[in-house]
Enzyme design. Structure first.
Site, PDB file in Angstrom:
ATOM      1  N   SER A  60       1.838   5.636  -5.713  1.00 53.86           N
ATOM      2  CA  SER A  60       2.895   6.549  -5.271  1.00 53.86           C
ATOM      3  C   SER A  60       4.009   6.661  -6.304  1.00 53.86           C
ATOM      4  O   SER A  60       4.202   5.787  -7.139  1.00 53.86           O
ATOM      5  CB  SER A  60       3.507   6.061  -3.962  1.00 53.86           C
ATOM      6  OG  SER A  60       2.537   5.968  -2.959  1.00 53.86           O
TER       7      SER A  60
HETATM    8  N1  SAH Z   1       0.000   1.188  -2.099  1.00 59.28           N
HETATM    9  C1  SAH Z   1      -0.788   1.729  -3.170  1.00 59.28           C
HETATM   10  C2  SAH Z   1      -1.061   3.204  -2.969  1.00 59.28           C
HETATM   11  C3  SAH Z   1      -2.487   3.382  -2.806  1.00 59.28           C
HETATM   12  S1  SAH Z   1      -3.094   4.969  -2.344  1.00 59.28           S
HETATM   13  C4  SAH Z   1      -0.187   1.448  -4.531  1.00 59.28           C
HETATM   14  O1  SAH Z   1       0.941   0.947  -4.593  1.00 59.28           O
HETATM   15  O2  SAH Z   1      -0.835   1.714  -5.539  1.00 59.28           O
HETATM   16  C5  SAH Z   1      -3.807   4.582  -0.777  1.00 59.28           C
HETATM   17  C6  SAH Z   1      -4.854   3.493  -0.757  1.00 59.28           C
HETATM   18  O3  SAH Z   1      -5.281   3.365   0.593  1.00 59.28           O
HETATM   19  C7  SAH Z   1      -6.109   3.814  -1.570  1.00 59.28           C
HETATM   20  O4  SAH Z   1      -6.349   2.779  -2.471  1.00 59.28           O
HETATM   21  C8  SAH Z   1      -7.209   3.899  -0.513  1.00 59.28           C
HETATM   22  O5  SAH Z   1      -8.463   3.423  -0.967  1.00 59.28           O
HETATM   23  C9  SAH Z   1      -6.650   3.024   0.580  1.00 59.28           C
HETATM   24  N2  SAH Z   1      -7.207   3.273   1.895  1.00 59.28           N
HETATM   25  C10 SAH Z   1      -7.493   4.468   2.487  1.00 59.28           C
HETATM   26  N3  SAH Z   1      -7.997   4.266   3.711  1.00 59.28           N
HETATM   27  C11 SAH Z   1      -8.046   2.915   3.922  1.00 59.28           C
HETATM   28  C12 SAH Z   1      -8.474   2.076   4.996  1.00 59.28           C
HETATM   29  N4  SAH Z   1      -8.979   2.566   6.125  1.00 59.28           N
HETATM   30  N5  SAH Z   1      -8.378   0.740   4.845  1.00 59.28           N
HETATM   31  C13 SAH Z   1      -7.880   0.193   3.705  1.00 59.28           C
HETATM   32  N6  SAH Z   1      -7.451   0.927   2.651  1.00 59.28           N
HETATM   33  C14 SAH Z   1      -7.539   2.280   2.757  1.00 59.28           C
END
Ligand code: SAH
Length: 213
Positions: A60
């Site tokens: 993000s």
């Molecule tokens: N917090 C992260 C942002 C990641 S983007 C950072 O600081 O980089 C969102 C993330 O959520 C992705 O890596 C995606 O794979 C994960 N995601 C999506 N659905 C999910 C689920 N059901 N369980 C666990 N992770 C999930």
């Protein structure tokens, strides 16, 4: 390359954008965002923009990371559940401000890379789990705070149920194009919901990806 000048610029910009909590600003200042992005993107690590990570996911924008962290009103004794480890950057910021971060990711490869960063930065108060975060982490519930970093199609009641009394969850809700960041507070009398901001997140996807991705 030195990241000091762009980092100071970013902190000033976050202040102007309404990040007033000094603990949050100093946490952003302490966590080297360049470690959480691919080498080719390091020169952009302190631009106030989201950046791509692998598996089509994104880290993000720093403003959103800071805003969500501030909205969570963290106490230093709190245990926090994060759904969507991704690069691990948000978890690393949270880890500066609370007792323990429990973070869940559905991609093995992303989780392994994030774990490498936590190790390198000696962030020993982060616990990781490869699993569907939509189910939460019932064995460790309830949590004082929950942060979801992928957009849920509707308010995820499973996660709401894992909030402690007085607990706060920040979660993007909605389909692509019309998502809002919602803050849910669990009060003795029920739940309070506040709509904070329009946002754009990758979707929360149920289940694990096929194979060993
Ligand atoms: N917090 C992260 C942002 C990641 S983007 C950072 O600081 O980089 C969102 C993330 O959520 C992705 O890596 C995606 O794979 C994960 N995601 C999506 N659905 C999910 C689920 N059901 N369980 C666990 N992770 C999930």
């Amino acid at each position: 390359m030195s990241y000091e000048a762009p980092k100071i610029r970013l902190i000033m910009e976050l202040r102007k954008q309404g990040i007033t909590d000094k603990r949050v600003l100093s946490a952003v200042e302490r966590v080297p965002r360049e470690l959480f992005v691919a080498e080719a993107l390091r020169s952009e690590a302190y631009d106030n923009i989201p950046l791509p990570i692998s598996q089509g996911q994104t880290i993000s924008q720093p403003f959103i990371v800071a805003y969500m962290t501030q909205a969570l009103c963290l106490g230093e004794r709190d245990r926090v559940l994060e759904i969507g480890t991704g690069s691990g950057y948000q978890a690393a910021v949270l880890a500066q401000l609370c007792r323990r971060v429990c973070t869940m990711e559905r991609y093995r490869s992303l989780l392994a890379q994030a774990e490498g960063c936590f190790e390198a930065l000696k962030l020993h108060n982060i616990t990781t789990r490869l699993a569907d975060g939509a189910k939460g982490w019932p064995e460790l519930a309830p949590f004082a705070r929950i942060m979801v970093t992928a957009a849920a199609p509707s308010m995820p009641s499973v996660l709401v149920d894992q909030l402690d009394q007085g607990g706060i969850m920040v979660v993007p809700v909605g389909l692509s194009g019309e998502q809002a960041l919602i803050r849910v507070t669990r009060q003795a009398s029920g739940f309070k919901e506040e709509r904070l901001l329009d946002v754009r997140f990758v979707p929360l996807v149920a289940g694990l990806p096929p194979g060993r991705a």
